[in-house]
Design a protein around this motif. Structure first.
Motif, PDB file in Angstrom:
ATOM      1  N   GLY A  40       0.795  -1.231   0.000  1.00  0.00           N
ATOM      2  CA  GLY A  40       0.000   0.000   0.000  1.00  0.00           C
ATOM      3  C   GLY A  40       0.825   1.277   0.000  1.00  0.00           C
ATOM      4  N   LYS A  43       3.720   1.554  -4.758  1.00  0.00           N
ATOM      5  CA  LYS A  43       4.607   1.024  -5.817  1.00  0.00           C
ATOM      6  C   LYS A  43       3.859   0.889  -7.152  1.00  0.00           C
ATOM      7  N   THR A  44       2.665   0.272  -7.089  1.00  0.00           N
ATOM      8  CA  THR A  44       1.891   0.085  -8.324  1.00  0.00           C
ATOM      9  C   THR A  44       1.456   1.442  -8.880  1.00  0.00           C
ATOM     10  N   THR A  45       1.081   2.340  -7.998  1.00  0.00           N
ATOM     11  CA  THR A  45       0.669   3.683  -8.446  1.00  0.00           C
ATOM     12  C   THR A  45       1.835   4.378  -9.149  1.00  0.00           C
TER      13      THR A  45
HETATM   14  N1  LIG Z   1      -7.918   2.495  -7.993  1.00  0.00           N
HETATM   15  C1  LIG Z   1      -7.702   3.027  -6.773  1.00  0.00           C
HETATM   16  N2  LIG Z   1      -8.571   3.933  -6.256  1.00  0.00           N
HETATM   17  C2  LIG Z   1      -8.359   4.479  -5.032  1.00  0.00           C
HETATM   18  N3  LIG Z   1      -7.298   4.189  -4.246  1.00  0.00           N
HETATM   19  C3  LIG Z   1      -6.404   3.292  -4.710  1.00  0.00           C
HETATM   20  C4  LIG Z   1      -6.556   2.663  -5.994  1.00  0.00           C
HETATM   21  N4  LIG Z   1      -5.513   1.822  -6.191  1.00  0.00           N
HETATM   22  C5  LIG Z   1      -4.750   1.925  -5.075  1.00  0.00           C
HETATM   23  N5  LIG Z   1      -5.282   2.796  -4.206  1.00  0.00           N
HETATM   24  C6  LIG Z   1      -4.714   3.190  -2.894  1.00  0.00           C
HETATM   25  O1  LIG Z   1      -3.475   3.820  -3.145  1.00  0.00           O
HETATM   26  C7  LIG Z   1      -2.504   3.433  -2.170  1.00  0.00           C
HETATM   27  C8  LIG Z   1      -1.281   2.840  -2.868  1.00  0.00           C
HETATM   28  O2  LIG Z   1      -1.684   1.615  -3.498  1.00  0.00           O
HETATM   29  P1  LIG Z   1      -0.688   0.799  -4.437  1.00  0.00           P
HETATM   30  O3  LIG Z   1      -1.474  -0.305  -5.049  1.00  0.00           O
HETATM   31  O4  LIG Z   1       0.015   1.735  -5.338  1.00  0.00           O
HETATM   32  O5  LIG Z   1       0.339   0.222  -3.360  1.00  0.00           O
HETATM   33  P2  LIG Z   1       1.440  -0.935  -3.524  1.00  0.00           P
HETATM   34  O6  LIG Z   1       2.665  -0.454  -2.823  1.00  0.00           O
HETATM   35  O7  LIG Z   1       1.581  -1.310  -4.943  1.00  0.00           O
HETATM   36  O8  LIG Z   1       0.770  -2.123  -2.702  1.00  0.00           O
HETATM   37  P3  LIG Z   1       1.044  -3.714  -2.837  1.00  0.00           P
HETATM   38  O9  LIG Z   1       2.455  -3.956  -2.416  1.00  0.00           O
HETATM   39  O10 LIG Z   1       0.072  -4.286  -1.848  1.00  0.00           O
HETATM   40  O11 LIG Z   1       0.740  -4.116  -4.251  1.00  0.00           O
HETATM   41  C9  LIG Z   1      -3.205   2.469  -1.226  1.00  0.00           C
HETATM   42  O12 LIG Z   1      -3.640   3.210  -0.108  1.00  0.00           O
HETATM   43  C10 LIG Z   1      -4.384   1.975  -2.033  1.00  0.00           C
HETATM   44  O13 LIG Z   1      -5.457   1.648  -1.186  1.00  0.00           O
END
Ligand SMILES: Nc1ncnc2c1ncn2[C@@H]1O[C@H](COP(=O)(O)OP(=O)(O)OP(=O)(O)O)[C@@H](O)[C@H]1O
Length: 261
Positions: A40, A43-45
């Motif tokens: 969370g 990273k994906t964002t």
């Molecule tokens: N489509 C969306 N709409 C609203 N909030 C989102 C969306 N996708 C992700 N988030 C929020 O944005 C934040 C970052 O999410 P992200 O998926 O980028 O994290 P991450 O580091 O890739 O997580 P993980 O390691 O679990 O894959 C989190 O708080 C998540 O809940």
């Protein structure tokens, strides 16, 4: 030399959540870099922002000096988190790879002989030639990862971006996938990936970016994987066990085995 991927003072997120603010990050051509950080943390964002599919709220994302959202999708080979894929979709490995070639203008059944040959050549190179006719759902985690990697590579992209290519597979397959990516990188491909596997990063990647709603630190794993930086990245202590020049990073608190009957 201009960076291949250049984020300048970028703020990004969703309607309800700002994920990172004023982020600046450069990935140079030919780099093989891994982004690590807690669930969370964005990273994906960050990957979606680089791909141009997540609009930035402010700042700029440049790919070889061009704005990311103006660069045709085919320039970036993207491998999504395979845990998000619907495996009941009725496609073979060959069709998955062919999907990489198609834009909205073409539909699947009509491939040229050259396109098929291109797929077969790539499948041979990635070690999945023998399962080209298999339904994607009936392949192993490692074969799926290679199939999606082939789908990303089929357009000869300039960059390869992978979201957690080491998740959902066993340790041996993780090493095989990272080794394969290392080979692809050594042929000149710029690669950026995310992973939760710190040990895999430590042993395979030359550059690591510790991320938690922003860059905590970046550098060579041997400089970056310190108790201090990992604690700052994960918000809790991460145990690093050193044995000579070998490192073992414990992603969870070491457990005392239960000897009770
Ligand atoms: N489509 C969306 N709409 C609203 N909030 C989102 C969306 N996708 C992700 N988030 C929020 O944005 C934040 C970052 O999410 P992200 O998926 O980028 O994290 P991450 O580091 O890739 O997580 P993980 O390691 O679990 O894959 C989190 O708080 C998540 O809940």
């Amino acid at each position: 030399m201009n960076p291949a991927i250049n984020l300048i003072d970028v703020t990004a997120g969703y309607d309800s959540t700002i994920v990172f603010t004023h982020l600046s990050l450069k990935i140079h051509a030919g780099q093989f870099a891994g982004i690590v950080g807690p669930t969370g943390c964005g990273k994906t964002t960050l990957l979606k922002t680089i791909l141009g599919v997540q609009p930035v709220l402010s700042g700029e994302v440049l790919l070889n000096t061009q704005p990311a959202n103006s660069v045709p999708g085919k320039k970036i080979g993207y491998v999504p988190q395979l845990e998000s894929v619907d495996w009941s979709f009725p496609v073979t490995v060959e069709e998955v790879i062919l999907m990489g070639l198609y834009t909205n203008k073409r539909s699947l059944p009509w491939q040229s002989r050259e396109e098929r040959e291109q797929v077969h050549e790539l499948a041979e190179k990635l070690g999945i030639y023998n399962c080209l006719r298999q339904h994607i759902a009936h392949t192993s985690g490692g074969q799926r990862q290679r199939a999606f990697l082939a789908r990303a590579l089929i357009n000869n992209p300039q960059f390869l971006v992978l979201d957690e290519p080491t998740s959902g597979v066993d340790i041996r397959t993780q090493h095989e996938v990272l080794h394969l990516l290392g080979d692809i990188n050594s042929q000149g491909m710029t690669i950026l990936l995310t992973t939760h596997d710190l040990n895999a990063v430590a042993s395979h990647l030359p550059w690591v970016i510790c991320f938690n709603n922003g860059v905590v630190a970046e550098g060579r794993p041997c400089d970056i994987f310190t108790n201090e930086i990992l604690a700052k990245t994960y918000g809790s202590e991460i145990v690093i066990i050193k044995h000579g020049e070998y490192y073992l990073i414990a992603n969870s608190t070491p457990l005392k085995l239960n000897h009770n009957p």
